[in-house]
Write an enzyme that holds these catalytic residues in place. Structure first.
Site, short mmCIF file in Angstrom:
data_model
loop_
_atom_site.label_atom_id
_atom_site.label_comp_id
_atom_site.label_asym_id
_atom_site.label_seq_id
_atom_site.Cartn_x
_atom_site.Cartn_y
_atom_site.Cartn_z
N HIS A 163 0.74 -1.12 0.21
CA HIS A 163 0.00 -0.17 0.01
C HIS A 163 0.70 1.15 -0.12
CE1 HIS A 163 -3.37 2.46 2.20
NE2 HIS A 163 -3.10 2.84 1.11
N HIS B 151 1.43 4.80 -2.85
CA HIS B 151 1.77 6.29 -2.24
C HIS B 151 3.16 6.70 -2.59
CE1 HIS B 151 -1.94 6.92 0.17
NE2 HIS B 151 -2.03 5.66 -0.02
N ILE C 200 -6.61 9.31 -0.67
CA ILE C 200 -6.83 8.99 0.63
C ILE C 200 -5.71 7.79 1.19
CG2 ILE C 200 -8.35 7.15 0.46
CD1 ILE C 200 -8.33 9.98 3.46
N HIS D 44 -4.19 0.92 -6.26
CA HIS D 44 -4.47 1.71 -4.95
C HIS D 44 -5.77 1.51 -4.46
CE1 HIS D 44 -5.64 5.02 -2.19
NE2 HIS D 44 -4.31 4.46 -1.82
N ASN E 42 -6.63 -0.45 -0.64
CA ASN E 42 -6.98 0.45 0.00
C ASN E 42 -8.52 0.20 0.68
OD1 ASN E 42 -6.36 3.32 1.54
ND2 ASN E 42 -8.50 3.65 0.63
#
Length: 856
Positions: free
Chosen positions: A517, A522, A856, A708, A712
């Site tokens: 993740h 990110h 997010i 993602h 997520n």
């Protein structure tokens, strides 16, 4: 309308409409700013706009020609305009313009007001010889004194550098220089500078040695992608480390101004955080009335977090809560989302069946359709081997033998099972073993794990052996000490098997959060965002292609550095590696390969698919019922077709790719700066062909959107129920003859819960994943844009419409697959359909939806 415009004459006026939001609309009733603005307006300090034409200024040299500047025009009715409280307002502006000035390809805007405003669009109607011209701005404009150069915006045309009208080229290059900044100094709120830095802001050495953390990036020891530079002063106790801002000021951490959350997004983010904090406080305060305040006593005890049993009725408890949270805030938390204020929403994994998560089938299914479906590999050799340096770590090969698994192979030998692609492995051994000794000196107590699974005839995966390994007590170089657990349902062996699966879930939870993740979406995408804004003009087709997939990412990453992944942050508090979390992710980044971030490349690398040109996406899955891969390949194919259609509009040959200076500078900077610790790797695409451009852009969009989303938005649906997805463990399997072993025989549920995450830490983790799993009300999903006029190119808009249509068809296809009972892994024993790659979603905690970006 002026007659000279109607008749196509050379002179006249052009009316424009500006859409913007004042700060006093976006903020919390900024009365002072509103009053000062009115004073400024009366004093003649206005908002001035100046159009730039594509006709060259007669005094400019050919090599430095600049477009003709029109006369300054001013926004009208700034004071008298009654602005709505929830939307942007429109303002008229009147320009003097004529045909001889050419096409109005850009404009400058100067704000002489005290407060900033958010400029959305400028639309010109009936420009002589050109008709309607639209500018998409979406940018904050501060007082003129904040800028060294005029703020400039370009019309929504698309130009390669060589095709840009010569009078606009200088403006195009100058704007990119402004965005690059000087590389020095502290960056302020109004700055728009995109620059690189290493991760030297995670620790806080000024607080003491326990808050020190390694610097990530810029070294062979701790390689890492680059982050956005803030320019904050260095720590007084360590000149290599950037100082930190106070926790109460966390939301003000610098990112380029236009990368910050929208007002609506920030409101949702804060509201969700407060709501989860309140839900966290209730069970913590309830502990005051519990005989065992640090523990869940049973699975039923855990369920009370969700089913209403913790509804606050005790006056004393309510008073204690109100001591922590003002009554006004409690009222604010009573949102209209249909959820109870005091309880966590019921996680999807236990909605239909409260006990099915314990089954072996569900355990295996979640490796294909759960939170972290990107780790499982096809087993190529038996027993599994290790890549750890034997001089440092001794013998690390698996202790799992044929005797452990032969009776669960449906009559096959191990060799036959491997040859027929029937054996798979979830391997969390090599990534953990170098850190395990240090991790286990903290409150965490866990194992490095290897899990062997068998692919049954019905398409499901059954775990058939779990190896739990610890470093040798006499030193790492003596190798691992291992225990092999095999399936059992009853008695103490059944409890040990359930615990072994829990240790696997702990390892997988940590790896998911830190590597799959954080690192692989990110952190790895941020350098692409920085390079795109530094090297690709907003006029560039690839900037227009990629920009929607970068929205909010730098902001959420900055907040993560400030509160989640920093020393003592929420991630260190809730996952088992603790203070070694980011350091461990740096070790895994050593094996990061950009082409393998593409879904087909990833599947082939893990051996769960093979190349097959006869298949729709060029690969054939070895596990036919693999929901993440099946759905992912459909989304990948849709993205690639869209990228190919779009790029082919602008690049007609490989030579055009090679001769595009912005594109080449962009790709060079990604390799040499953004992922600078990987710059010498041979696997980087050379960006010399249309094919490499299409594949690279498809990969970037896939990672930022679908990958993602898959990693997520299942965090709460699966991990919101702590026993199913514990993030830490705090004791090893008890030895025979100990009181803990006896408890395991007499009260297996309590023994299990005393092994995994404790109550307070667990509820904090649930609060965190609830926040991270929600869609905000301003989310923009794959196949959507925030403006239908994102480009003036009709063919590009048509290609994008086809992309949206295909995604809608794909979503219906996924729904049909979920309704087909042949595919057991799509719902599993928990009866939870695989929806994480459905492109669309509603607001909130839905367990579905692919936002355009890592927001997010």
């Amino acid at each position: 309308m002026d007659e000279r415009i109607v008749n196509g004459d050379v002179g006249g006026q052009v009316r424009g409409v500006v859409v913007l939001m004042k700060k006093n609309v976006l903020g919390v009733n900024n009365v002072a700013a509103s009053v000062v603005d009115r004073v400024d307006e009366f004093l003649g300090r206005k908002v001035a706009l100046q159009l730039i034409g594509t006709a060259a200024h007669p005094d400019s040299a050919a090599e430095s020609c600049r477009g003709k500047l029109g006369k300054k025009a001013y926004l009208e009715d700034w004071i008298t305009k009654i602005t709505p409280m929830t939307a942007a307002a429109t303002y008229n502006v009147t320009f003097e313009w004529s045909k001889e000035m050419g096409y109005p390809g850009a404009f400058t805007i100067t704000n002489f007001h005290h407060s900033e405003f958010y400029l959305k669009t400028l639309t010109l109607e009936d420009v002589p010889g050109h008709g309607r011209v639209h500018f998409i701005c979406n940018s904050w404009v501060y007082h003129a004194e904040c800028y060294k150069k005029d703020r400039i915006f370009f019309a929504n045309q698309t130009y390669l550098p060589s095709q840009t009208p010569p009078p606009l080229r200088g403006y195009r290059e100058e704007e990119l220089e402004n965005l690059r900044g000087t590389g020095t100094g502290k960056l302020e709120e109004w700055d728009r500078v995109y620059d690189y830095d290493i991760y030297n802001d995670l620790g806080d050495p000024d607080k003491g040695p326990e808050h020190e953390r390694p610097i990530l990036g810029g070294s062979t020891e701790y390689p890492y992608p680059r982050r956005g530079r803030t320019g904050r002063p260095l720590a007084s106790s360590d000149p290599r480390t950037e100082s930190r801002i106070p926790a109460y000021n966390s939301l003000s951490i610098y990112v380029p101004r236009d990368e910050r959350f929208s007002h609506l997004k920030m409101s949702d983010f804060v509201a969700y955080a407060l709501k989860s904090l309140f839900q966290f406080l209730v069970p913590v305060l309830k502990d005051l009335f519990d005989k065992t305040p640090d523990e869940f006593d049973s699975f039923e005890d855990v369920l009370r977090l969700y089913d209403g049993a913790t509804e606050v009725s005790n006056v004393t408890m309510l008073e204690k809560i109100r001591q922590h949270i003002p009554l006004e805030t409690i009222r604010e938390l009573l949102r209209s989302d249909g959820e109870k204020t005091y309880n966590f929403p019921l996680p999807h994994v236990i909605k239909e069946d409260k006990d099915a998560w314990r089954s072996d089938e569900e355990f295996g299914r979640e490796m294909l359709a759960g939170i972290n479906p990107v780790i499982i590999q096809c087993l190529q050799e038996f027993p599994p081997t290790s890549k750890l340096n034997p001089e440092l770590y001794g013998r690390q090969s698996s202790k799992i033998s044929e005797e452990h698994i032969i009776h669960n192979l449906e009559g096959l030998t191990v060799a036959e099972a491997i040859r027929n692609n029937k054996l798979y492995i979830l391997d969390h051994h090599d990534s953990l073993m170098p850190y395990l000794r240090r991790i286990n000196t903290t409150a965490a107590k866990t194992y490095a794990t290897r899990t062997i699974l068998f692919l049954k005839e019905d398409g499901t995966l059954r775990p058939i052996a779990i190896e739990l390994s610890l470093p040798h007590p006499e030193g790492d170089h003596y190798g691992a000490v291992s225990r092999v657990c095999t399936p059992a349902e009853d008695g103490v062996e059944g409890t040990i098997w359930l615990m072994a699966k829990a240790y696997v879930a702990v390892d997988d939870s940590g790896y998911h959060q830190l590597i799959s993740h954080w690192l692989n979406t990110h952190a790895s995408i941020e350098p692409f965002i920085i390079a795109t804004n530094r090297q690709l003009s907003v006029l560039h087709p690839i900037h227009k292609l990629l920009q929607p997939h970068f929205r909010d990412t730098m902001n959420i990453n900055a907040l993560a550095r400030q509160a989640l992944i920093c020393a003592g942050g929420f991630v260190e508090m809730t996952v088992f590696p603790g203070k070694y979390s980011l350091e461990m992710s740096s070790m895994v980044y050593k094996d990061w390969v950009f082409p393998e971030q593409a879904l087909p490349g990833d599947l082939i690398k893990r051996g769960v698919a093979i190349k097959d040109s006869s298949c729709p996406h060029g690969v054939r899955l070895l596990i036919e019922d693999y929901p993440f891969a099946v759905d992912g390949l459909e989304i990948w194919g849709a993205i690639k077709t869209w990228v190919q259609d779009y790029c082919n509009l602008y690049y007609k040959s490989d030579e055009m790719v090679q001769e595009d200076p912005e594109l080449q500078a962009w790709w060079t900077e990604i390799r040499e700066k953004g992922h600078g610790d990987k710059k010498d790797e041979p696997w980087w695409p050379t960006m010399q062909s249309c094919e490499e451009l299409i594949e690279s852009c498809t990969t970037i969009i896939w990672v930022a959107s679908a990958l993602h989303a898959a990693l997520n938005f299942g965090q709460y649906p699966y991990g919101g129920y702590l026993p199913n997805r514990p993030a830490t463990s705090r004791r090893f399997i008890p030895d025979i003859g100990t009181p803990a072993y006896e408890e395991m025989k007499l009260n297996p549920e309590k023994a299990y819960l005393k092994t995994i995450t404790p109550q307070m830490q667990g509820v904090l983790g649930i609060s965190l994943v609830e926040i991270l799993s929600r869609h905000s009300s301003d989310e923009i999903y794959l196949g959507q844009r925030d403006s239908p006029e994102w480009t003036a190119d009709t063919e590009a808009r048509k290609a994008f419409e086809r992309f949206g249509d295909r995604l809608r068809e794909t979503e219906q296809k996924f729904i049909d697959l979920n309704n087909d009972k042949r595919w057991r892994n799509r719902s599993g024993p928990v009866k939870m359909p695989y929806t994480l790659l459905y492109p669309s979603s509603e607001i909130g905690l839905t367990g579905r939806g692919i936002p355009n970006s890592i927001s997010i």
